[in-house]
Design an enzyme around this catalytic site. Structure first.
Site, PDB file in Angstrom:
ATOM      1  N   GLY A 299      25.445  45.634 109.673  1.00  0.00           N
ATOM      2  CA  GLY A 299      26.046  44.306 109.620  1.00  0.00           C
ATOM      3  C   GLY A 299      25.015  43.217 109.847  1.00  0.00           C
ATOM      4  CB  ILE A 300      22.388  42.857 112.458  1.00  0.00           C
ATOM      5  CG1 ILE A 300      23.302  42.833 113.668  1.00  0.00           C
ATOM      6  CG2 ILE A 300      21.162  41.989 112.679  1.00  0.00           C
ATOM      7  CD1 ILE A 300      22.692  43.518 114.888  1.00  0.00           C
TER       8      ILE A 300
ATOM      9  CB  THR B 238      17.887  51.537 104.976  1.00  0.00           C
ATOM     10  OG1 THR B 238      17.369  52.241 106.085  1.00  0.00           O
ATOM     11  CG2 THR B 238      17.899  52.424 103.752  1.00  0.00           C
ATOM     12  CB  SER B 239      20.851  47.438 104.026  1.00  0.00           C
ATOM     13  OG  SER B 239      20.487  46.558 105.066  1.00  0.00           O
TER      14      SER B 239
ATOM     15  CG  ASP C 243      31.399  55.195 106.107  1.00  0.00           C
ATOM     16  OD1 ASP C 243      31.924  55.467 107.176  1.00  0.00           O
ATOM     17  OD2 ASP C 243      32.021  54.669 105.158  1.00  0.00           O
ATOM     18  CB  ALA C 244      27.731  50.971 107.046  1.00  0.00           C
ATOM     19  N   GLY C 245      26.870  51.340 104.045  1.00  0.00           N
ATOM     20  CA  GLY C 245      26.224  50.830 102.833  1.00  0.00           C
ATOM     21  C   GLY C 245      27.162  50.930 101.639  1.00  0.00           C
TER      22      GLY C 245
ATOM     23  CG  HIS D 258      19.142  53.345 116.617  1.00  0.00           C
ATOM     24  ND1 HIS D 258      18.304  54.318 116.139  1.00  0.00           N
ATOM     25  CD2 HIS D 258      18.388  52.236 116.795  1.00  0.00           C
ATOM     26  CE1 HIS D 258      17.087  53.811 116.010  1.00  0.00           C
ATOM     27  NE2 HIS D 258      17.105  52.571 116.411  1.00  0.00           N
TER      28      HIS D 258
ATOM     29  N   GLY E 215      15.422  55.637  97.209  1.00  0.00           N
ATOM     30  CA  GLY E 215      16.029  56.244  98.399  1.00  0.00           C
ATOM     31  C   GLY E 215      16.065  57.757  98.359  1.00  0.00           C
TER      32      GLY E 215
END
Lengths: 584, 584
Positions: free
Chosen positions: A405-406, A447-448, A559-561, A217, A489
């Site tokens: 994001g998705i 995960t999210s 970071d994104a999370g 990815h 987590g």
């Protein structure tokens, strides 16, 4: 880039539908994925695999005789949810238990683990095994942290053939472990894919350069080099794998190995053959006999330009399993004879949550009134996620798999829908949040999805349906969410995950409420702390083009999370301002 | 783009070598391509397919039980030479004759046709069949002019199964024709591929646009539209194919059809499935029953982004042939049982020209001296082709398949090498040219290989090895070359091919020599005429982005062939200036 789609959010579902329509001879669709067209024979262990979409033939293309009994199919680059996995496993179960197999990614580990718990509770004996073959993703001492890439195939296959031979679950799992221990992969990449509906590729590699050890990815690799010739690329792949042999293979020479030269999507067949020509020569030079090589696209990443080499060091038993025939939509080998008459297809097992409306316990008038604020908060949450979807995906692609994001959009949209339905049926604030939590985890996967399901559920449980929620109750719920996310987590502050933001947010909220602030004011202060923490976390993270020695992916979307959580706390504050309630 | 290669000129050979190494169970390499690992049973018709490299699994990936007996493998996007085809066919022949099958491109038609003549002369009964399924490439009234694309597979397969059933050659060929008549394809494309070693893609499609009816090498389509949704793309493909039914299928409804949704390289599997979902629904709506659909990459164009839909309208017999099992490197279907013990592999049949040094007849001292000028001219020719390779490829890609630069370089390099070898062995001017001619045709393949072989051979025959070549002899040879190219290619002045340049070149040369000019001066004038003619031809041709109603490809490489000929006449003039000979 991905060009042909309808609604990007429906892409994975529509692809699965088309896949199943084209392969009726091999598979039938069930809730959450596909199972073989013929039912698993009674008494045979079922091997159920799964993962995100975008990697075909992994995972649905590997379902059929000689390979998996079923595949749970997640959204694009996102783990299937525990509910999907459970549903597929129930449909595939032949009464002798289920081996769940998947690549070693945080989201998959969470969801397959939860699914295993639920299946065990359902009375289905279940074992999990995560393939971790990518040697570039963690040092040999931390091999359990490695990612799963094209080594999935030989490990899945070994276990599946053992299951078809009638072995009991414990022994099938033991075959999987043996195959996994002896399977190593290493890859290189030249460019990333652009997901359906996205404007930008998940990652880029500078022109005429090559990323070494890059994940499928775009997760960070171990270095960058100038573009090699085909022969140089072959030498890099072979030399790297020959440097790290399984413990019982002291030095190369005299062994036999299954070999997979896997194209990620845009390195095409003739290029792969030019590379394979040299791979075969180098392995021969090293005294390694190649058994049934595979050169082609077996685990892809849409049209990512990359290639990986996988070696499974065979013993007599593993060689027998590798050479066994298989007949699946995307992987066919040897002669299996005509399939017997298809067993009466079992009716697809539908997840209870999808076929029955979840229960709505009685709620007080005060709690029902508070539910409208909860709904407004969830609407603000979904709107902010929607507005930032691309940005979150891009941030995630720096160090993760780009699915944040998705996944957040699918999850928050599903949560809002479920919350609205619950509220219309008279649910209190707690139940509205709990329905939203389950919908998020089930629809988003990844995960999210698991973590946000946990967050909303913790807050919902604290609010309940009886009393009007107080600022103290909300703070308690958030504190409980913070603890639950850390437990689930396995991350702590400093690991560069959403925990870095959730903990200061929860602590600030608790402190402000304890100091006598109302909910809206306390939330404002906590959101400020969250924003600061997210910025601090972001500063710690590597930027694109900077290689890190090993991927540091504990909670999947660092970071994104953290960033999305900070954005959401701010959006929810806006909703609280718009919906003042005396009791807060 | 193609990134992994060593020497770009060796790409196709190295790919074939790696392919054969990875698939020893199915194929063995022979001069010119591959044949099945087991010899063709005595008395069985051999189906030999072939075409350029860059289209895998076409063509080598389709060799094995239930499909082809052998495949001749050309260079990148270039037809195999007649010599290669003959060699593969000789190795595949089981004594009952050979059916040669290929896509309908000018170069393939020339080389397979020449191979059939040579095979017949060898005593091998041979029939040819060119697949012409792409309905966008010519109007229904000119269906014989259509290109072959993904419809290759069902037509090859039908004939091959008929051959395995023991039918005689005439009936196998008749099955091929029946399958071909009932097979129609239509495609769309979003971006082109970049060939190994090239700097630029063969063609581009503007962002967010789609080329409709584009060929698999980027040959012009019939229009351009904005990027569709997956459902819109499916509707365009289905509607277009349902508008042109075979004569004995008066209207859609109640029929059965084999369906192939083919990805050209970068439209990946999940995208194809999203499109297939709608294709299946639309065919069902139209009353067409889909039989054994294939959704995947069956004829590619490196990493070109495109997709095509193929329908073969089945009758009972064609359905039986389509559903029959197959076991090849890239296409496996159904259950064939274990292969019998491999027959003793026949020794690869090597082409006589490759194993034996071609004969060098005795030559006069004057002719041997003239041979040094011929060699200098061939060196100048090769140098100018080398310098313009990319440019020629780009020009060709406007209206052709982009192989002109590659083919010309391989051909001119091989010609120079063969000429040098002949000259070192004492050959005269005529023999030097004839050896160069054969090497060019054999090594370059493609349309240009056949035509340039013809040109050099005609001039060589006129010069002979006895007398010192005179300007008159050279002019005669060029005039004969001009006539031979017109005969072989079936083109005349005005058809926008190299004939447009060759004819005025030859005519001017003849006239100037007749008027008393020496060779160098006459050649200068003729080269001027060639340059003017090439410019005039170029002005007639469509430019990228301008759609033409139908592809106009009679000699394969219009414009590029004219342009390269003009460049070469000028380069040869330079060599004549540097090597003045009294007799000229």
């Amino acid at each position: 880039m991905t060009r042909l789609f309808n609604d990007p959010a429906a892409f994975a579902d529509e692809a699965l539908e088309g896949f199943a329509a084209a392969h009726r001879r091999w598979v039938r669709p069930v809730t959450g994925g596909v199972v073989r067209a013929a039912a698993t024979p009674a008494g045979q262990v079922a091997v159920v695999i799964g993962g995100g979409s975008g990697h075909y033939p992994a995972f649905s293309g590997l379902v059929g005789r000689g390979l998996a009994h079923g595949a749970a199919v997640g959204n694009v680059f996102a783990s299937p949810s525990a509910q999907q996995i459970r549903s597929v496993a129930r449909a595939a179960d032949g009464g002798a238990g289920v081996l769940l197999m998947y690549g070693n990614y945080a989201g998959d580990v969470l969801h397959f683990g939860q699914a295993a718990e639920r299946l065990t509770a359902d009375g289905v004996e279940t074992v999990t095994y995560a393939v971790a073959d990518d040697i570039s993703s963690a040092a040999p001492g931390e091999a359990a942290k490695r990612r799963g890439i094209a080594g999935d195939l030989p490990v899945f296959k070994a276990a599946a053939v053992a299951a078809e031979q009638g072995l009991p679950l414990a022994q099938v799992a033991s075959v999987a472990r043996r195959a996994g221990e002896r399977t190593r992969s290493f890859g290189i990449a030249f460019s990333g894919c652009t997901l359906p509906g996205a404007d930008h590729p998940l990652f880029t590699v500078p022109e005429a350069r090559m990323a070494v050890g890059l994940g499928i990815h775009g997760e960070p690799g171990i270095g960058e080099q100038s573009l090699p010739t085909a022969d140089e690329a072959a030498r890099l792949l072979v030399d790297t794998l020959l440097k790290e042999l399984p413990v019982d293979v002291p030095a190369p020479g005299g062994q036999r190995a299954a070999v997979i030269l896997n194209g990620l999507g845009s390195v095409k067949y003739e290029e792969l053959f030019v590379v394979y020509r040299k791979v075969a020569a180098l392995l021969e030079e090293a005294g390694v006999t190649v058994v049934d090589p595979e050169v082609g696209e077996l685990v892809t990443s849409f049209d990512m330009a990359g290639v990986s080499l996988t070696l499974t060091w065979l013993d007599e038993r593993l060689e027998e399993l590798w050479r066994a025939p298989a007949d699946t939509p995307a992987y066919r080998k040897g002669a299996l004879g005509e399939p017997g008459p298809a067993s009466e297809p079992a009716a697809p097992v539908r997840a209870a949550e999808e076929t029955e409306q979840p229960a709505v316990p009685e709620a007080s008038e005060a709690s029902r009134q508070a539910a409208t604020t909860v709904l407004a908060a969830l609407a603000a949450l979904a709107a902010t996620v929607d507005a930032h979807e691309d940005e979150l995906g891009r941030i995630d692609a720096v160090a993760g798999d780009g699915d944040h994001g998705i996944g957040m959009r699918r999850g928050s949209t599903a949560a809002l829908r479920a919350a609205r339905a619950a509220q219309e049926r008279g649910a209190g604030a707690g139940t509205v949040l709990i329905h939203a939590a389950d919908a998020w985890a089930d629809r988003a996967g990844g995960t999210s999805g698991a973590l946000w399901g946990t967050v909303l559920r913790a807050v919902g449980a604290a609010l309940g349906d009886r009393d009007a929620p107080t600022a103290g109750r909300v703070a308690e719920g958030v504190a409980e969410a913070s603890a639950a996310v850390r437990r689930l987590g396995g991350a702590e502050v400093g690991d560069k995950t959403m925990v870095d933001v959730l903990v200061p947010f929860a602590d600030t909220l608790t402190a402000a409420v304890a100091a006598g602030a109302g909910l809206t004011g306390a939330w404002d202060r906590a959101a400020g702390a969250a924003t600061e923490a997210a910025a601090a976390t972001a500063a710690l993270l590597p930027r694109k083009g900077r290689a890190r020695p090993h991927a540091e992916k504990s909670l999947g979307t660092p970071d994104a999370g953290a960033h999305s959580l900070a954005l959401i706390t701010r959006a929810v504050h806006g909703a609280l301002l718009d919906h003042p309630h005396d009791q807060y």
